[in-house]
Design a protein around this motif. Structure first.
Motif, mmCIF file in Angstrom:
data_model
loop_
_atom_site.group_PDB
_atom_site.id
_atom_site.type_symbol
_atom_site.label_atom_id
_atom_site.label_comp_id
_atom_site.label_asym_id
_atom_site.label_seq_id
_atom_site.Cartn_x
_atom_site.Cartn_y
_atom_site.Cartn_z
ATOM 1 N N MET A 86 -15.357 -22.149 77.456
ATOM 2 C CA MET A 86 -14.536 -21.006 77.076
ATOM 3 C C MET A 86 -14.245 -21.084 75.574
ATOM 4 O O MET A 86 -14.011 -22.164 75.036
ATOM 5 N N SER A 87 -14.240 -19.960 74.920
ATOM 6 C CA SER A 87 -13.991 -19.934 73.475
ATOM 7 C C SER A 87 -12.487 -19.998 73.185
ATOM 8 O O SER A 87 -11.659 -19.801 74.059
ATOM 9 N N ILE A 88 -12.187 -20.248 71.925
ATOM 10 C CA ILE A 88 -10.792 -20.305 71.492
ATOM 11 C C ILE A 88 -10.169 -18.933 71.663
ATOM 12 O O ILE A 88 -10.759 -17.914 71.303
ATOM 13 N N SER A 89 -8.974 -18.919 72.220
ATOM 14 C CA SER A 89 -8.310 -17.632 72.470
ATOM 15 C C SER A 89 -7.488 -17.193 71.269
ATOM 16 O O SER A 89 -7.112 -17.984 70.413
ATOM 17 N N VAL A 90 -7.226 -15.894 71.224
ATOM 18 C CA VAL A 90 -6.318 -15.298 70.265
ATOM 19 C C VAL A 90 -5.167 -14.732 71.082
ATOM 20 O O VAL A 90 -5.381 -14.086 72.107
ATOM 21 N N GLU A 91 -3.950 -15.008 70.648
ATOM 22 C CA GLU A 91 -2.792 -14.553 71.397
ATOM 23 C C GLU A 91 -1.969 -13.587 70.561
ATOM 24 O O GLU A 91 -1.706 -13.840 69.383
ATOM 25 N N LYS A 92 -1.582 -12.480 71.169
ATOM 26 C CA LYS A 92 -0.790 -11.464 70.490
ATOM 27 C C LYS A 92 0.532 -11.305 71.230
ATOM 28 O O LYS A 92 0.554 -11.113 72.448
ATOM 29 N N MET A 93 1.641 -11.407 70.476
ATOM 30 C CA MET A 93 2.952 -11.261 71.085
ATOM 31 C C MET A 93 3.172 -9.818 71.531
ATOM 32 O O MET A 93 2.936 -8.884 70.758
ATOM 33 N N ILE A 94 3.596 -9.642 72.790
ATOM 34 C CA ILE A 94 3.881 -8.296 73.297
ATOM 35 C C ILE A 94 5.354 -8.122 73.672
ATOM 36 O O ILE A 94 5.812 -6.999 73.844
ATOM 37 N N ASP A 95 6.084 -9.232 73.766
ATOM 38 C CA ASP A 95 7.515 -9.146 74.055
ATOM 39 C C ASP A 95 8.180 -10.426 73.548
ATOM 40 O O ASP A 95 7.573 -11.493 73.559
ATOM 41 N N ARG A 96 9.429 -10.296 73.105
ATOM 42 C CA ARG A 96 10.158 -11.451 72.583
ATOM 43 C C ARG A 96 11.590 -11.432 73.086
ATOM 44 O O ARG A 96 12.251 -10.403 73.050
ATOM 45 N N LYS A 97 12.036 -12.604 73.514
ATOM 46 C CA LYS A 97 13.434 -12.794 73.889
ATOM 47 C C LYS A 97 14.039 -13.787 72.907
ATOM 48 O O LYS A 97 13.551 -14.909 72.776
ATOM 49 N N GLU A 98 15.071 -13.354 72.202
ATOM 50 C CA GLU A 98 15.758 -14.218 71.237
ATOM 51 C C GLU A 98 16.666 -15.171 72.011
ATOM 52 O O GLU A 98 17.504 -14.737 72.797
ATOM 53 N N ILE A 99 16.500 -16.453 71.788
ATOM 54 C CA ILE A 99 17.294 -17.461 72.486
ATOM 55 C C ILE A 99 18.434 -17.968 71.613
ATOM 56 O O ILE A 99 19.575 -18.058 72.043
ATOM 57 N N MET A 100 18.121 -18.302 70.354
ATOM 58 C CA MET A 100 19.126 -18.879 69.479
ATOM 59 C C MET A 100 18.706 -18.740 68.025
ATOM 60 O O MET A 100 17.529 -18.883 67.704
ATOM 61 N N THR A 101 19.678 -18.451 67.174
ATOM 62 C CA THR A 101 19.445 -18.460 65.737
ATOM 63 C C THR A 101 20.484 -19.376 65.126
ATOM 64 O O THR A 101 21.685 -19.171 65.310
#
Length: 182
Positions: free
Chosen positions: A1-16
């Motif tokens: 299998m080739s190296i994958s590319v990942e694209k963020m489609i959703d984000r949950k902020e946990i802590m800043t």
């Protein structure tokens, strides 16, 4: 299998916080229907400096590291104060703050990622030469002891487990072409 590319489609902020930002992201893999969850730590980065004295000794700092529950022997280092701060400026500041010296020559040795499996922290590595004595400017809650070692002694400390800090080991490895006696 080739190296994958990942694209963020959703984000949950946990802590800043002051030093880092934590998220849980949903990513799409290779523009397919496959999704996965990624926990990530976002960090502004840091600079680490190997200070080399005119007589060929390396200045290290020994300080207690809370997360590791022990004192560690390290090169002077510190976080980039704000997103976008020049790492060279950070390096010069941290060199004086922690080691109590300034330098006339600051050589970039590149950078390393600390833990790219979950964190984007990039540490910029430097060699500082032509040092001039100054004064430490430690934070109120910062306590460090200064120690000096020859390159050969530092190499042995790394091999014997006396130095276990990754940025220090990486900085020493990248500075080797500039060091006498190793």
């Amino acid at each position: 299998m080739s190296i994958s590319v990942e694209k963020m489609i959703d984000r949950k902020e946990i802590m800043t916080g002051r030093v880092l930002h934590v998220t849980v992201d949903t990513v799409r893999i290779n523009d397919s229907d496959i999704t996965s969850t990624r926990e990530a730590v976002w960090h502004h980065g840091a600079s680490a400096i190997l200070p080399l004295t005119d007589d060929g000794r390396i200045i290290l700092v020994r300080q207690y590291r809370y997360a590791a529950s022990q004192p560690m022997l390290e090169v002077p280092a510190g976080k980039i104060e704000m997103d976008g701060e020049n790492p060279d400026i950070c390096a010069s500041r941290e060199l004086e703050e922690e080691a109590g010296v300034t330098c006339d020559e600051l050589i970039s040795l590149g950078f390393v990622y600390t833990s790219p499996g979950f964190c984007d922290e990039k540490i910029y590595l430097y060699l500082a030469r032509q040092l001039k004595q100054s004064k430490q400017h430690l934070d109120e809650d910062e306590f460090v002891n200064l120690e000096r070692y020859t390159p050969k002694e530092m190499e042995q400390l790394i091999l014997d487990g006396g130095i276990i800090d990754a940025k220090t080991i990486a900085c020493f490895a990248k500075a080797r072409p500039y060091l006498r006696g190793v």
